[in-house]
Design a protein around this motif. Structure first.
Motif, PDB file in Angstrom:
ATOM      1  N   ALA A  12      52.445 153.689  94.371  1.00  0.00           N
ATOM      2  CA  ALA A  12      53.824 153.409  94.764  1.00  0.00           C
ATOM      3  C   ALA A  12      54.041 151.953  95.163  1.00  0.00           C
ATOM      4  O   ALA A  12      55.123 151.401  94.949  1.00  0.00           O
ATOM      5  CB  ALA A  12      54.235 154.320  95.914  1.00  0.00           C
ATOM      6  N   THR A  34      58.807 153.798 102.191  1.00  0.00           N
ATOM      7  CA  THR A  34      58.114 154.435 101.071  1.00  0.00           C
ATOM      8  C   THR A  34      56.889 155.197 101.550  1.00  0.00           C
ATOM      9  O   THR A  34      56.658 156.342 101.150  1.00  0.00           O
ATOM     10  CB  THR A  34      57.716 153.382 100.018  1.00  0.00           C
ATOM     11  OG1 THR A  34      58.905 152.754  99.520  1.00  0.00           O
ATOM     12  CG2 THR A  34      56.944 154.002  98.867  1.00  0.00           C
ATOM     13  N   LEU A  38      56.575 159.230 101.158  1.00  0.00           N
ATOM     14  CA  LEU A  38      55.520 159.773 100.306  1.00  0.00           C
ATOM     15  C   LEU A  38      54.598 160.714 101.073  1.00  0.00           C
ATOM     16  O   LEU A  38      54.269 161.807 100.600  1.00  0.00           O
ATOM     17  CB  LEU A  38      54.691 158.646  99.694  1.00  0.00           C
ATOM     18  CG  LEU A  38      55.288 157.909  98.514  1.00  0.00           C
ATOM     19  CD1 LEU A  38      54.428 156.700  98.165  1.00  0.00           C
ATOM     20  CD2 LEU A  38      55.411 158.822  97.315  1.00  0.00           C
TER      21      LEU A  38
END
Length: 73
Positions: A12, A34, A38
């Motif tokens: 990512a 993020t 995640l």
């Protein structure tokens, strides 16, 4: 678990050095968001803005410890 988290985050965020001992300094707000999203999705845990501390995001080991702590709670 550590290698799984590493792979997930490296996929990512490919420009971030997850071997850094000062990982938090390499992250911008989008990177932090993020990571939290995640890991929340992957491990079905609740991570919030309050979890985005320099202590929790200092290194890959501290991220793993945060996830393990949430899983054990």
């Amino acid at each position: 678990m550590k290698e799984h988290i590493r792979q997930l985050l490296e996929d990512a965020l490919p420009l971030v050095d997850f071997d850094s001992q000062f990982l938090f300094t390499e992250l911008d707000s989008l990177g932090v968001t993020t990571i939290l999203m995640l890991l929340s999705d992957e491990y079905h845990i609740r991570l919030e803005a309050a979890d985005a501390t320099p202590r929790n995001l200092k290194s890959l080991d501290s991220i793993v410890a945060m996830v393990q702590s949430k899983l054990n709670a």
